[in-house]
Write a protein that holds these residues in place. Structure first.
Motif, short mmCIF file in Angstrom:
data_model
loop_
_atom_site.label_atom_id
_atom_site.label_comp_id
_atom_site.label_asym_id
_atom_site.label_seq_id
_atom_site.Cartn_x
_atom_site.Cartn_y
_atom_site.Cartn_z
N GLU A 136 22.69 21.71 49.59
CA GLU A 136 23.87 22.36 49.58
C GLU A 136 23.83 23.59 50.69
O GLU A 136 24.79 24.18 50.68
CB GLU A 136 24.08 22.92 48.22
CG GLU A 136 24.04 22.03 46.98
CD GLU A 136 23.07 21.22 46.70
OE1 GLU A 136 23.12 20.24 45.81
OE2 GLU A 136 21.89 21.59 46.98
N LEU A 137 22.65 23.83 51.39
CA LEU A 137 22.60 24.87 52.36
C LEU A 137 23.15 24.40 53.74
O LEU A 137 23.23 25.26 54.75
CB LEU A 137 21.18 25.45 52.43
CG LEU A 137 20.47 26.12 51.24
CD1 LEU A 137 19.30 26.60 51.63
CD2 LEU A 137 21.55 27.26 50.47
N THR A 138 23.23 23.05 53.76
CA THR A 138 23.49 22.44 55.03
C THR A 138 24.78 22.74 55.81
O THR A 138 25.19 22.37 56.91
CB THR A 138 23.14 20.92 55.18
OG1 THR A 138 24.15 20.25 54.30
CG2 THR A 138 21.73 20.79 54.81
N ASP A 139 25.58 23.53 54.91
CA ASP A 139 26.90 23.79 55.66
C ASP A 139 26.92 25.37 56.00
O ASP A 139 28.02 25.54 56.54
CB ASP A 139 28.07 23.70 54.58
CG ASP A 139 28.04 24.60 53.41
OD1 ASP A 139 26.76 25.24 53.24
OD2 ASP A 139 28.66 24.55 52.37
N SER A 172 34.76 24.79 47.38
CA SER A 172 34.05 24.56 48.62
C SER A 172 33.28 25.73 48.69
O SER A 172 33.56 26.99 48.37
CB SER A 172 35.09 24.32 49.77
OG SER A 172 34.53 24.62 51.04
N PRO A 173 31.97 25.68 49.32
CA PRO A 173 31.16 27.14 49.27
C PRO A 173 31.95 27.96 50.18
O PRO A 173 31.87 29.22 49.65
CB PRO A 173 29.65 26.48 49.92
CG PRO A 173 29.92 25.08 49.64
CD PRO A 173 31.29 24.59 49.59
N GLN A 174 32.39 27.69 51.39
CA GLN A 174 33.29 28.69 52.29
C GLN A 174 34.61 29.15 51.34
O GLN A 174 34.73 30.43 51.60
CB GLN A 174 33.67 27.84 53.34
CG GLN A 174 32.58 27.59 54.41
CD GLN A 174 31.82 26.23 53.63
OE1 GLN A 174 32.51 25.50 53.17
NE2 GLN A 174 30.90 26.07 54.30
N ILE A 175 35.16 28.43 50.68
CA ILE A 175 36.30 28.92 49.92
C ILE A 175 35.77 29.93 48.76
O ILE A 175 36.56 31.23 48.58
CB ILE A 175 37.01 27.77 49.31
CG1 ILE A 175 37.66 26.82 50.35
CG2 ILE A 175 38.16 28.47 48.33
CD1 ILE A 175 38.48 25.61 49.81
N LEU A 176 34.90 29.43 48.12
CA LEU A 176 34.31 30.40 47.11
C LEU A 176 33.61 31.80 47.70
O LEU A 176 33.92 32.76 47.14
CB LEU A 176 33.01 29.82 46.40
CG LEU A 176 33.18 28.69 45.38
CD1 LEU A 176 31.92 27.98 45.05
CD2 LEU A 176 33.93 29.29 44.18
N ILE A 177 33.20 31.87 49.10
CA ILE A 177 32.76 33.08 49.54
C ILE A 177 34.16 33.79 50.17
O ILE A 177 33.97 35.13 49.80
CB ILE A 177 31.79 32.81 50.89
CG1 ILE A 177 30.34 32.13 50.33
CG2 ILE A 177 31.65 34.03 51.71
CD1 ILE A 177 29.79 31.47 51.49
N ALA A 219 21.34 17.32 59.64
CA ALA A 219 20.86 17.55 58.18
C ALA A 219 20.27 16.16 57.95
O ALA A 219 20.86 15.08 58.27
CB ALA A 219 21.94 18.09 57.16
N ALA A 220 19.24 16.28 56.83
CA ALA A 220 18.96 15.06 56.37
C ALA A 220 19.87 14.35 55.38
O ALA A 220 20.74 15.07 54.84
CB ALA A 220 17.50 15.25 55.40
N ASP A 221 19.98 13.02 55.46
CA ASP A 221 21.01 12.30 54.66
C ASP A 221 20.46 12.00 53.00
O ASP A 221 21.37 11.89 52.38
CB ASP A 221 21.26 11.00 55.46
CG ASP A 221 19.86 9.91 55.60
OD1 ASP A 221 18.88 10.44 55.01
OD2 ASP A 221 20.38 8.92 56.00
N ARG A 222 19.08 11.90 52.86
CA ARG A 222 18.85 11.57 51.70
C ARG A 222 17.39 12.34 51.40
O ARG A 222 16.80 12.76 52.58
CB ARG A 222 18.49 10.23 51.41
CG ARG A 222 19.81 9.09 51.39
CD ARG A 222 19.42 7.63 50.88
NE ARG A 222 18.56 7.66 49.95
CZ ARG A 222 18.15 6.40 49.62
NH1 ARG A 222 18.15 5.40 50.24
NH2 ARG A 222 17.54 6.19 48.40
N SER A 223 17.06 12.61 50.26
CA SER A 223 15.71 13.16 49.90
C SER A 223 14.73 12.38 49.57
O SER A 223 13.58 12.75 49.87
CB SER A 223 15.93 14.13 48.50
OG SER A 223 16.00 13.17 47.34
#
Length: 412
Positions: free
Chosen positions: A284-287, A372-377, A319-323
């Protein structure tokens, strides 16, 4: 024996009465008058003489005399050395420095280290960096070198994602070790290295509690993170490994994201920020690079082959695509039944994910992505009372466009 004519005369020692002379029963008639009987045994008798006791006293007191003489000689030597104390200290310091430099030189030659370039800039640039310990504990040539570029501005924070065992922690540690070696005057394990002078290197790596101090693993992690966030300067190098993992998902993501945002923002009067390596499993931090230009996504390359995971140990952009958490558990030797059941549960969770959680491109549930994280911010920071109707409509239009792009990316 010559004096008494007793050929079998023997001498001995006991802790009870010291040295003695031993005579057999058959030779008792030959014992001189000055012999003093001390002990009678079955076939022998033991005697002492005044001369023997005098000799015994000399032997028993010799050790004490040796110790006193040794102390006197040591004191004499010490007093003479004190007269040359300053010169001896200088010689010792020179020998110690020579030992360090010789060790640096030998290590550099044996392990193909390079001479780093140090300057007053803010850049940390490493080409084909290696971990000096790990590369010598594995097969020769098996270690995968990696590059690093940080400048405190356009490339300030590396957000490193990837599965466990892929090599994230090794990479973090090797960057810190190369920086330290460069600043203490050593060559470094890399093809080339340019190191702007650092004032501090902060690390938050690993997990451990403090039972005696009443601190949980998470509390220790937060204390260490707080210390870093209060003490760093633009010339600091910060290494953070999975901050926020010791608590719930929501809290962990929130803390990790807030910490990265804090480090990415410039403080008053500062044109540069600290150089940061931030490893995380929170996709969730990769944006964050969309909001902060100095944040860059990197991941540790992983390949899948015939149902197995191959760790490439190479740091690449993006960013990584999977864990690959279940794959790592399989490599660790968990029973097949557990691995199979875990895969079933994972599929069920992905299918039953709540509508408020949108799945991002990496296949991970993005708990902060509604809408969206940006919209929330932006929504949190917007002052509704100061918006004109036109500005409000424009803001809604931007959000709608953003949501449409997110939806397209998710479906893709």
């Amino acid at each position: 024996r010559r004096r008494t004519g007793i050929s079998s005369l023997k001498n001995g020692y006991t802790s009870v009465f010291g040295y003695y002379l031993e005579v057999t029963k058959a030779n008792l008639s030959l014992v001189p008058q000055d012999y003093i009987r001390k002990q009678t045994l079955a076939n022998t008798e033991r005697f002492i003489t005044q001369e023997l006791k005098t000799f015994e006293e000399k032997i028993l007191t010799a050790e004490e005399k040796i110790i006193r003489l040794e102390e006197a000689l040591f004191k004499e030597v010490r007093e003479k050395l004190l007269l040359h104390g300053d010169r001896l200290k200088e010689i010792a310091a020179a020998l110690a420095a020579l030992d360090v430099y010789a060790s640096f030189a030998e290590t550099a030659v044996l392990h193909n280290f390079c001479r780093p370039q140090l300057d007053g800039e803010y850049t940390l640039e490493i080409k084909d960096g290696r971990h000096p310990v790990i590369e010598n504990r594995i097969k020769s040539g098996a270690f995968v070198p990696n590059d690093t570029f940080l400048n405190g501005d356009t490339d300030q924070i590396i957000l490193l994602t990837g599965p466990n065992m892929a090599g994230k922690s090794t990479y973090l540690r090797q960057v810190a070790l190369i920086a330290i070696l460069a600043q203490v005057g050593s060559f470094v394990p890399a093809a080339s290295a340019k190191v702007g002078v650092l004032d501090r290197i902060f690390t938050r790596i690993g997990a451990g509690d403090n039972l005696a101090g009443g601190e949980s693993t998470f509390m220790v992690e937060m204390h260490e993170t707080a210390h870093i966030l209060h003490q760093f300067t633009p010339r600091s190098l910060i290494i953070l490994d999975e901050v926020g993992r010791g608590t719930s998902t929501y809290d962990g993501i929130s803390i990790a994201r807030a910490a990265v945002e804090y480090l990415a923002r410039r403080r008053p009067g500062e044109k540069k920020g600290p150089k940061v390596l931030f490893a995380t499993h929170y996709f969730e931090l990769t944006d964050l690079p969309e909001t902060f230009a100095g944040v860059k996504n990197c991941n540790v390359a992983v390949k899948e082959w015939q149902g197995n995971v191959v760790f490439m140990h190479k740091i690449v952009q993006g960013a990584a695509d999977r864990s690959y958490g279940i794959h790592v558990a399989q490599l660790a030797g968990l029973p097949k039944a557990i691995i199979g059941r875990a895969q079933e549960i994972l599929r069920e969770l992905e299918q039953k994910a709540p509508a408020t959680a949108i799945e991002n491109k990496s296949g991970q549930l993005d708990f902060l992505a509604f809408p969206s994280p940006q919209i929330l911010i932006q929504l949190e920071n917007v002052d509704i009372n100061s918006l004109t109707p036109l500005e409000a409509l424009q803001l809604l239009a931007e959000w709608k466009t953003k949501l449409a792009k997110d939806k397209t990316g998710t479906n893709t």
